[in-house]
Design an enzyme around this catalytic site. Structure first.
Site, PDB file in Angstrom:
ATOM      1  N   GLU A 114       0.813  -1.217   0.000  1.00  0.00           N
ATOM      2  CA  GLU A 114       0.000   0.000   0.000  1.00  0.00           C
ATOM      3  C   GLU A 114       0.844   1.264   0.000  1.00  0.00           C
ATOM      4  O   GLU A 114       0.833   2.042   0.944  1.00  0.00           O
ATOM      5  CB  GLU A 114      -0.973  -0.035   1.180  1.00  0.00           C
ATOM      6  CG  GLU A 114      -1.946  -1.170   0.978  1.00  0.00           C
ATOM      7  CD  GLU A 114      -3.044  -1.240   2.024  1.00  0.00           C
ATOM      8  OE1 GLU A 114      -2.740  -1.082   3.201  1.00  0.00           O
ATOM      9  OE2 GLU A 114      -4.195  -1.464   1.639  1.00  0.00           O
ATOM     10  N   GLU A 169      -4.004 -10.706   0.122  1.00  0.00           N
ATOM     11  CA  GLU A 169      -4.763 -10.627   1.374  1.00  0.00           C
ATOM     12  C   GLU A 169      -6.207 -10.988   1.060  1.00  0.00           C
ATOM     13  O   GLU A 169      -6.780 -10.487   0.097  1.00  0.00           O
ATOM     14  CB  GLU A 169      -4.718  -9.216   1.976  1.00  0.00           C
ATOM     15  CG  GLU A 169      -3.338  -8.797   2.425  1.00  0.00           C
ATOM     16  CD  GLU A 169      -3.275  -7.375   3.000  1.00  0.00           C
ATOM     17  OE1 GLU A 169      -4.287  -6.886   3.527  1.00  0.00           O
ATOM     18  OE2 GLU A 169      -2.200  -6.766   2.891  1.00  0.00           O
TER      19      GLU A 169
HETATM   20  C1  GAL Z   1      -4.920  -4.107   4.038  1.00  0.00           C
HETATM   21  C2  GAL Z   1      -3.526  -3.844   4.510  1.00  0.00           C
HETATM   22  C3  GAL Z   1      -3.203  -4.530   5.792  1.00  0.00           C
HETATM   23  C4  GAL Z   1      -4.318  -4.331   6.775  1.00  0.00           C
HETATM   24  C5  GAL Z   1      -5.587  -4.843   6.202  1.00  0.00           C
HETATM   25  C6  GAL Z   1      -6.761  -4.617   7.098  1.00  0.00           C
HETATM   26  O1  GAL Z   1      -5.353  -3.096   3.215  1.00  0.00           O
HETATM   27  O2  GAL Z   1      -2.595  -4.223   3.545  1.00  0.00           O
HETATM   28  O3  GAL Z   1      -2.018  -4.025   6.293  1.00  0.00           O
HETATM   29  O4  GAL Z   1      -4.459  -2.981   7.039  1.00  0.00           O
HETATM   30  O5  GAL Z   1      -5.877  -4.157   5.024  1.00  0.00           O
HETATM   31  O6  GAL Z   1      -6.621  -5.213   8.316  1.00  0.00           O
END
Ligand code: GAL
Length: 956
Positions: free
Chosen positions: A420, A490
């Site tokens: 990010e 993620e």
């Molecule tokens: C993503 C980010 C993580 C964390 C997650 C939400 O956007 O890469 O670091 O913030 O969201 O828990």
């Protein structure tokens, strides 16, 4: 106008990576050269601002006798009970004005001092051969040894070495380290986590004898066609490389090809070797494997891999990001025991020992650079350091420090530029640098949706629908992207109860070749151990800006107990699938490399959940991807009576380094005969007495029709219930729709339903109570009819629910709730042993289970709906037996839903005398709306006509 004077603290706001440190090089835990750990007790003075130019503390002879003592490695805000400041949690907001590269004048600064002697057996260092290595300091440090300024650095989770041999004395060496919480580097470290200043990784003094190794690069590839490995160790200092098990003894820089066993995460074969230079013998642990992008896929040793991964931040509830080896090992063992095969080191390189463990136990690693500039999103990414050439040297320095440190780990298969950070030239420069330095691995970065700099298309939290489009190659994008494999770096946001819907993702990953799996967000809840709150989260330290419990979104709790989410994930990503119908099971090897010889298979046969027979099942050692249909033995007692099913389990056939013989890796159940639902002949009729109606074993309030007793058991407040203590996922805004279920539910009053009694009717064979259940202010509602019948000893309740008006929202739950006293042990036949909701019940196994009421609770750090057991046929608690028609969800707790809903920490919950029991016909799914898609349509609980029954009896 006054001009700003240059001061000795300008380095703090300097965008450069620092000065004085040695070039980065390969990291190894030990060699035959001496080393001295400088971990331990250090003196500390924390100033609220940078103590300008006063560096007198660094001079020899400075008396720090009245300073505090802290432990290094550690974070000063987690030591001293707040005396040195407190942790701050923000997700992406910078906790200081965005004014790059400037940081606040109020910049907590920890002056650290450590005095050490050289051990007696240390050689004479007059040749200048020693370095001091800092493995991690947040966020910027300046270092003096014996009064001499040796340099300063940024890059919190990266190593920095300084040459110090010429400064060392046999005894009384004074190491002074000034650490600033904020620096220009903080702009590059805006990861979603606690801000925790300090020297949080090891500090080590390393002897560097004349002729010792400098940097070296172990190239160990594997040719899957020939079964041969090729080894070449490039070394800045010439030497020889030996690998006894392979009869290898070659000079550095020379390639040698021999037959080997390959390294994979499933078969992590390591060969011990030695790099011997004139002055040092460095142990090597060599794993032969080849990573490539081929046919649009990420392949290792010629095969496409499916990542079953997790994002891991480093976390310990007491020590923060200062992790000891035992904790790191615990993480790896937990991952292996729960079938994970991959880890993304979100969002910085971990302690290097963690990668040694990944090599040893077998995990694919995406090693991510210490880079995130997410807070710039608030200003439309203006002034983003990754798109500003002045910062590029710092970015390349970070990439180089990661790659050079970690390049000799076979487990590392992908480098990630960071997280990010938007897009920009600096990222491109990092990618180019990495590709140039290491052609043997692929490059990842999620923010690059066009895959301009990367070797794969990566996204976070994309919906199932979009992932399917990508799998079908219908997602468009640049020409380059269309040729690339896809990963979800993620997904499955594990905040609170959940994540829901991960089995549905796994189905897609297994269906479409282009989808190479994903990484759950995230491994562990970052709760901070707290004397009053149990575990603290954002806001609990009085931060002016914070993001609450968004920092608690892991598959394990802070104490590393697995959450139900981890158990669900374990089931969903099993290495073996076991499915069947009637008398046969189909067993499929879902691994990418290994055959099934590591597993033993067992069957058992259950009648009404009780195992009556068991045995072992023999199976061919299926190759990856192969299936076999295996006939199950005919049970000796035939198939008569009761509900029957087979359970087939895959267990470790022998001890491994991560799990004992008998450890279960996979299971499946094969239903045989269905259960007969309970029937109660309505032979008794209700009898009106003095304020009381009796029916069979039960008594009711004659005015309200409310159930009062069943036999000798008091029952309170039995009525229709639709509310649940909202989960973090209910509270979140679903990514696709923007819907916040919790907000809508509250708007429409589902937490304050009113029950209007319409009639209490005494029929010949039934007591019927008609009600209407609806919230104030709205015209929609539920007609709820309770029909009670009895055969004299048992009591049957049939609830009929009819929605009225236009229902604007799904229901959180639909069932009845009531209070019981004296309930402690709970026994049930149905899904267990853990909780299960419509979209999180893959791991819920039909059987007989037993727990205490307290044992049914899942300790989500922010209290919320939890603990439902799915598909329950019958349950016994507090002297009451309940049978369901059909199966139901069972929940029992020592507090009401309203109390659970109001609590912010587990310590807010105090047990009352009454155990509140929910018997639910349906529950709304869980989803991952806290960060990602909400509840899939098939798991939503819509307001629709429903009828369900329970049969109650007192246990004799
Ligand atoms: C993503 C980010 C993580 C964390 C997650 C939400 O956007 O890469 O670091 O913030 O969201 O828990």
């Amino acid at each position: 106008m006054t001009s700003r004077t240059t001061t000795a603290i300008d380095y703090v706001e300097d965008v450069s990576p620092g000065s004085g440190a040695l070039p980065p090089r390969a990291w190894y835990p030990s060699s035959d050269a001496k080393s001295l750990s400088l971990n331990g007790s250090w003196r500390l003075r924390v100033s609220p601002t940078i103590d300008t130019e006063d560096d007198s503390f660094a001079a020899e002879g400075f008396d720090a006798g009245n300073w505090a003592e802290v432990t290094v490695p550690g974070h000063w805000v987690l030591q001293g009970d707040g005396a040195f400041g407190l942790p701050i949690y923000t997700n992406h907001l910078y906790p200081f004005p965005v004014d790059p590269p400037h940081v606040p004048t109020e910049n907590p600064t920890g002056d650290h001092l450590h005095v050490f002697d050289l051990p007696e057996d240390w050689p004479d260092l007059s040749d200048g051969g020693a370095v001091i290595r800092f493995d991690g300091v947040e966020s910027c440090a300046r270092v003096w040894l014996n009064g001499t300024d040796i340099g300063e650095f940024k890059g919190s989770r990266l190593p920095h070495e300084f040459a110090v041999g010429h400064l060392l004395k046999p005894s009384g060496n004074v190491l002074a380290v000034r650490v600033h919480q904020w620096s220009a580097g903080s702009y590059l470290e805006d990861q979603d986590q606690w801000w925790l200043p300090g020297i949080f990784r090891d500090v080590t003094l390393l002897h560097r004898p004349a002729g010792s190794a400098l940097d070296f690069f172990v190239h160990a590839s594997y040719d899957h066609l020939t079964g041969e490995g090729t080894l070449r160790v490039d070394s800045d200092v010439d030497g020889r490389v030996t690998v006894p098990a392979l009869d290898i003894d070659v000079p550095t820089g020379e390639s040698v090809t021999v037959p080997v066993e390959a390294w994979t995460a499933e078969t992590p074969k390591l060969y011990d070797g030695v790099l011997a230079t004139d002055g040092e013998r460095v142990p090597l642990r060599i794993g032969f494997r080849t990573v490539e992008l081929a046919d649009g896929l990420i392949k290792v040793n010629g095969k496409a891999v499916l990542f079953k991964g997790v994002n891991r931040h480093e976390w310990h509830p007491v020590n923060g990001r200062a992790l000891d080896l035992a904790t790191m090992r615990e993480d790896v063992l937990l991952m292996k025991r729960h079938n994970l095969n991959a880890v993304r080191t979100s969002h910085y390189p971990p302690h290097p020992a963690f990668l040694d463990l990944c090599d040893e136990y077998g995990l694919w690693v995406i090693d991510e650079c210490d880079l995130e500039t997410h807070g710039f999103t608030e200003q439309a990414w203006r002034d983003n350091p990754v798109d500003d050439d002045r910062w590029t040297p710092a970015l390349i320095d970070r990439a180089a420090r990661m790659v050079e440190r970690d390049k000799n780990h076979p487990s590392v298969v992908i480098w990630s530029l960071g997280n990010e950070a938007g897009t920009g030239r600096g990222l491109t420069a990092m990618a180019e640098w990495i590709h140039g330095r290491d052609t043997s691995r692929l490059v990842h970065y999620e923010g690059d949706w066009n895959s301009r700099d990367t070797d794969m298309y990566s996204r976070m939290y994309a919906s199932h629908g979009e992932v399917e489009q990508i799998g079908r190659e219908l997602d468009g994008g640049t020409h380059k992207r269309r040729e690339l494999p896809f990963i979800l770096c993620e997904y499955g946001h594990a905040m609170g109860n959940g994540p829901g819907g991960i089995a549905d993702y796994q189905e897609l990953f297994e269906k479409y070749e282009r989808l190479q799996g994903g990484f759950i967000w995230e491994w562990i809840d970052h709760g901070v151990r707290h004397p009053e709150l149990g575990y603290a989260y954002g806001g609990d330290f009085g931060e002016e800006l914070h993001d609450g419990n968004f920092v608690c979104d892991g598959l394990i709790f802070p104490d590393r107990q697995p959450s139900p989410g981890l158990l669900e994930f374990k089931k969903v990503i099993e290495p073996v699938s076991i499915e069947g119908a009637d008398t046969a099971v189909r067993i499929t090897n879902k691994q990418d490399f290994a055959d099934l010889s590591a597993f033993a298979f067992e069957w058992s046969y259950q009648v009404d959940g009780e195992t009556v027979e068991s045995g072992s099942l023999s199976l061919p050692a299926l190759a990856p991807g192969e299936s076999a249909d295996v006939k199950l033995p005919e049970p000796a007692d035939g198939r008569g009576g009761g509900e029957t099913r087979w359970t087939v389990r895959a267990l470790l056939a022998a001890d491994t380094n991560w799990g004992p013989k008998g450890h279960e890796v996979a299971w499946g159940q094969v239903p045989v005969t269905a259960r007969t639902v309970p029937s109660v002949a309505a032979t008794d009729g209700p009898v009106a007495g003095d304020g009381v109606i009796t029916l069979g074993p039960a008594s009711f309030d004659a005015r309200t029709g409310e159930l009062k007793t069943i036999g000798g058991l008091g029952v309170s407040g039995l009525r229709l219930d639709v509310w649940r203590a909202t989960t973090d996922n209910d509270e979140g805004a679903e990514w696709l729709t923007g819907i916040r279920s919790a907000e809508l539910w509250r708007k429409y009053g589902l937490h304050r339903m009113r029950h209007r009694l319409a009639s209490v009717e005494l029929g010949d064979d039934a007591l019927t109570v008609r009600t209407r259940v609806a919230p104030a202010a709205w015209e929609f509602g539920l007609a709820a009819v309770y029909r009670w019948t009895s055969d004299g000893s048992r009591l049957r309740l049939t609830v009929s629910v009819g929605p009225e008006g236009e229902w604007p929202v799904p229901l959180p739950r639909l069932g009845v709730r009531f209070g019981l006293t004296g309930a402690d042990t709970v026994k049930w036949y149905g899904g267990g042993p853990g909780e299960g909701y419509p979209d999180t019940k893959a791991a819920s196994r039909v059987g007989r289970w037993e727990s205490t009421v307290d044992g049914l609770q899942t300790p989500y750090l922010r209290p919320q709906e939890n603990g439902a057991r799915a598909d329950v046929r019958w349950a016994e608690l507090g002297g009451l037996r309940v049978e369901g028609d059909p199966e139901f969800f069972l929940t029992a707790r020592r507090w009401t839903t309203e109390q659970l809903d109001a609590a912010t920490h587990l310590t807010d919950l105090t047990a009352g005398e009454t155990v509140w029991v929910n018997l639910d016909h349906g529950i709304h799914g869980i989803g991952t709306g806290s960060c990602g898609p909400g509840v899939l349509p098939q798991y939503q609980l819509r307001a629709e006509p429903a009828e369900f029954s329970f049969v109650f009896s007192e246990i004799g």
